[in-house]
Design an enzyme around this catalytic site. Structure first.
Site, PDB file in Angstrom:
ATOM      1  N   HIS A 288     -35.922  30.594 -37.952  1.00  0.00           N
ATOM      2  CA  HIS A 288     -36.482  31.281 -36.796  1.00  0.00           C
ATOM      3  C   HIS A 288     -35.720  30.798 -35.566  1.00  0.00           C
ATOM      4  O   HIS A 288     -35.723  29.611 -35.270  1.00  0.00           O
ATOM      5  CB  HIS A 288     -37.975  30.913 -36.674  1.00  0.00           C
ATOM      6  CG  HIS A 288     -38.722  31.715 -35.660  1.00  0.00           C
ATOM      7  ND1 HIS A 288     -38.427  31.674 -34.317  1.00  0.00           N
ATOM      8  CD2 HIS A 288     -39.764  32.570 -35.783  1.00  0.00           C
ATOM      9  CE1 HIS A 288     -39.258  32.469 -33.670  1.00  0.00           C
ATOM     10  NE2 HIS A 288     -40.072  33.030 -34.532  1.00  0.00           N
ATOM     11  N   HIS A 331     -44.108  22.860 -32.543  1.00  0.00           N
ATOM     12  CA  HIS A 331     -43.167  22.155 -31.666  1.00  0.00           C
ATOM     13  C   HIS A 331     -43.856  21.515 -30.472  1.00  0.00           C
ATOM     14  O   HIS A 331     -45.020  21.754 -30.184  1.00  0.00           O
ATOM     15  CB  HIS A 331     -42.016  23.067 -31.230  1.00  0.00           C
ATOM     16  CG  HIS A 331     -42.336  24.082 -30.168  1.00  0.00           C
ATOM     17  ND1 HIS A 331     -41.468  24.368 -29.144  1.00  0.00           N
ATOM     18  CD2 HIS A 331     -43.400  24.867 -29.965  1.00  0.00           C
ATOM     19  CE1 HIS A 331     -41.977  25.294 -28.368  1.00  0.00           C
ATOM     20  NE2 HIS A 331     -43.153  25.625 -28.837  1.00  0.00           N
ATOM     21  N   GLU A 337     -45.532  26.385 -21.171  1.00  0.00           N
ATOM     22  CA  GLU A 337     -45.638  27.770 -21.626  1.00  0.00           C
ATOM     23  C   GLU A 337     -47.001  28.377 -21.293  1.00  0.00           C
ATOM     24  O   GLU A 337     -48.030  27.909 -21.782  1.00  0.00           O
ATOM     25  CB  GLU A 337     -45.437  27.820 -23.149  1.00  0.00           C
ATOM     26  CG  GLU A 337     -44.183  27.121 -23.629  1.00  0.00           C
ATOM     27  CD  GLU A 337     -44.120  27.047 -25.145  1.00  0.00           C
ATOM     28  OE1 GLU A 337     -44.871  27.773 -25.812  1.00  0.00           O
ATOM     29  OE2 GLU A 337     -43.332  26.247 -25.659  1.00  0.00           O
ATOM     30  N   HIS A 361     -49.744  26.029 -23.088  1.00  0.00           N
ATOM     31  CA  HIS A 361     -49.215  24.875 -23.825  1.00  0.00           C
ATOM     32  C   HIS A 361     -48.274  24.159 -22.888  1.00  0.00           C
ATOM     33  O   HIS A 361     -47.162  24.616 -22.626  1.00  0.00           O
ATOM     34  CB  HIS A 361     -48.525  25.345 -25.112  1.00  0.00           C
ATOM     35  CG  HIS A 361     -49.451  26.079 -26.025  1.00  0.00           C
ATOM     36  ND1 HIS A 361     -49.234  27.365 -26.453  1.00  0.00           N
ATOM     37  CD2 HIS A 361     -50.651  25.716 -26.551  1.00  0.00           C
ATOM     38  CE1 HIS A 361     -50.238  27.749 -27.232  1.00  0.00           C
ATOM     39  NE2 HIS A 361     -51.105  26.769 -27.298  1.00  0.00           N
ATOM     40  N   HIS A 367     -48.077  22.321 -30.306  1.00  0.00           N
ATOM     41  CA  HIS A 367     -48.720  23.590 -30.652  1.00  0.00           C
ATOM     42  C   HIS A 367     -47.924  24.270 -31.760  1.00  0.00           C
ATOM     43  O   HIS A 367     -46.872  23.797 -32.170  1.00  0.00           O
ATOM     44  CB  HIS A 367     -48.881  24.492 -29.430  1.00  0.00           C
ATOM     45  CG  HIS A 367     -47.603  24.769 -28.710  1.00  0.00           C
ATOM     46  ND1 HIS A 367     -47.002  23.859 -27.890  1.00  0.00           N
ATOM     47  CD2 HIS A 367     -46.805  25.860 -28.699  1.00  0.00           C
ATOM     48  CE1 HIS A 367     -45.901  24.372 -27.389  1.00  0.00           C
ATOM     49  NE2 HIS A 367     -45.738  25.583 -27.871  1.00  0.00           N
TER      50      HIS A 367
HETATM   51 FE   LIG Z   1     -44.213  26.992 -27.629  1.00  0.00          FE
END
Ligand SMILES: [Fe+2]
Length: 437
Positions: A288, A331, A337, A361, A367
């Site tokens: 990803h 991560h 964020e 976050h 998260h």
């Molecule tokens: Fe994130």
């Protein structure tokens, strides 16, 4: 009435509503046609390098000095500016909210701004604020400009009309608009109730990210950005202009509409963009990529590769990667964020993150997918899957985002958000296969 637009990002546009109202070959003739006043609107210092130098010339019925009188203080207590620290007693955490409720009282767009986070420093022209707006009333004789930053507007419910001094932008969920710092506008509602998100960018302007090896196409393509053609009104009735300036609000009464620009040219202008025209690039074989691959617009901070703001979307796309955990990975991030969901479902959360909702976050707080999402993705048959009917987005900044008291005390905050990871099991049992019972 249909409003028209000019395509391109950061072009040197020119537009006139009356024939010959835009001077040719010069900016400031001795007597502009139609008795108009010539006025420059500077979006960058005069001496900024050519690539970032932004200004427009406006030809208007009255100069802007006539669109302000004596100011008096105005009060918008829910619209906060950074630094706004120590505003609440809520402990550190990952947070998530259901949608902000629609107002019960008549509320226009400006009064409907509710700040959720602020970061950086409005006086230092760094950082941003993340807001939600809710409104049920059009601005008629009220106008506004923000000296503190540009506004990136992300509608989630209902269509609106931004009637600006440089033209009219109609906007509906799935589209975004950017209103430059200093631009005078009012907001009319096309639908009865509207809600959405706003990123107030205190720093350098949003621009298109470099594409690197991706090349000259894909992601957000410049031709899909639309800047409005000139539009003006000649309205000689009492009006008000409210200004946000260094975190405070001021209002002035004037005897006419300030939306009186008959013609303009330049590269400092509002624009809109349809998120459906974003051409995503992603994993074709495995893994990803970092979500920066989905950056629509970025606002640099002065430190290379370290954005003041990245505006990132998670659009419909095909998932085809082999032997891959396909949702966003777990991560911890040096960037902070703020996420919203315009419609559909976000692929890292099976439930709880609903359209109109918010998640936050912050700097270095862990998260990732919730427990049901992890289970599903870990056991999925990895055939090609179309991730459809979804549009989440993120305002990401290099600065920690300080939660406001409004956000901390909002009744739609999910006190149990942290529990979405509670059922993640220990799979380690000392064997290479792990425990997948
Ligand atoms: Fe994130």
């Amino acid at each position: 009435m249909a409003f028209s637009y000019m395509p391109g990002f950061g072009n040197d546009f020119e537009t006139e509503t009356l024939p010959g109202s835009l001077p040719q070959g010069r900016n400031s003739p001795q007597r502009p046609a139609y008795g108009l006043y010539a006025e420059q609107l500077s979006g960058s210092p005069f001496t900024a390098p050519r690539g970032t130098n932004e200004r427009s010339w406006l030809y208007r019925i009255r100069p802007s000095v006539k669109h302000t009188g004596r100011f008096k203080a105005a009060n918008y207590p829910l619209w906060k500016s950074a630094p706004n620290v120590g505003d609440h007693e809520l402990a550190l955490g990952q947070y998530r909210w259901n949608p902000v409720p629609m107002p019960k009282e008549p509320t226009d767009f400006i009064a409907g701004v509710r700040s959720i986070t602020t970061s950086g420093d409005v006086l230092g022209q760094t950082g941003m604020a993340a807001h939600v707006y809710v409104a049920n009333r059009s601005m008629v004789d009220d106008h506004f400009f923000n000296a503190d930053g540009e506004l990136l507007v992300v509608p989630q419910v209902g269509a609106l009309r931004f009637v600006t001094e440089m033209g009219v932008i109609e906007l509906r969920p799935g589209e975004i608009a950017v209103l430059p710092r200093g631009l005078v506008f009012k907001v009319e509602l096309i639908d009865a109730e509207v809600r959405g998100y706003v990123c107030e960018n205190y720093g350098a302007k949003l621009t298109l990210p470099d594409r690197g090896p991706i090349g000259a196409n894909c992601l957000a393509n410049p031709r899909d950005f639309k800047t409005p053609c000139a539009w003006f009104e000649e309205k000689e009735t009492p009006c008000r202009l409210t200004v946000k300036w260094c975190g405070n609000f001021h209002v002035t009464e004037i005897g006419h509409s300030p939306l009186d620009v008959v013609a303009w040219h330049g590269n400092y202008a509002p624009y809109k963009y349809d998120l459906a025209t974003f051409s995503p690039v992603g994993a074709l074989l495995f893994d990803h990529p970092d979500p920066s691959i989905f950056t629509v617009l970025t606002a640099p901070s002065g430190e290379e590769g370290t954005a003041n703001i990245d505006f990132v979307i998670f659009p419909p796309r095909w998932l085809v990667a082999e032997d891959t955990f396909r949702p966003p990975w777990y991560h911890r991030n040096i960037m902070s964020e703020f996420m919203g969901l315009i419609h559909g479902q976000y692929d890292a959360k099976e439930e709880g993150f609903v359209p109109g909702g918010i998640s936050l976050h912050n700097l270095m707080l862990a998260h990732g997918p919730d427990a049901p999402g992890f289970e599903k993705a870990s056991r999925a048959d990895l055939k090609p899957v179309k991730l459809d009917n979804t549009m989440a987005f993120m305002f990401e900044t290099r600065y920690p985002q300080m939660l406001t008291r409004y956000g901390a005390e909002l009744e739609t905050r999910q006190d149990n958000y942290i529990d979405c990871w509670a059922d993640l099991k220990k799979r380690f049992n000392g064997t290479p296969e792990g425990d997948w019972s």
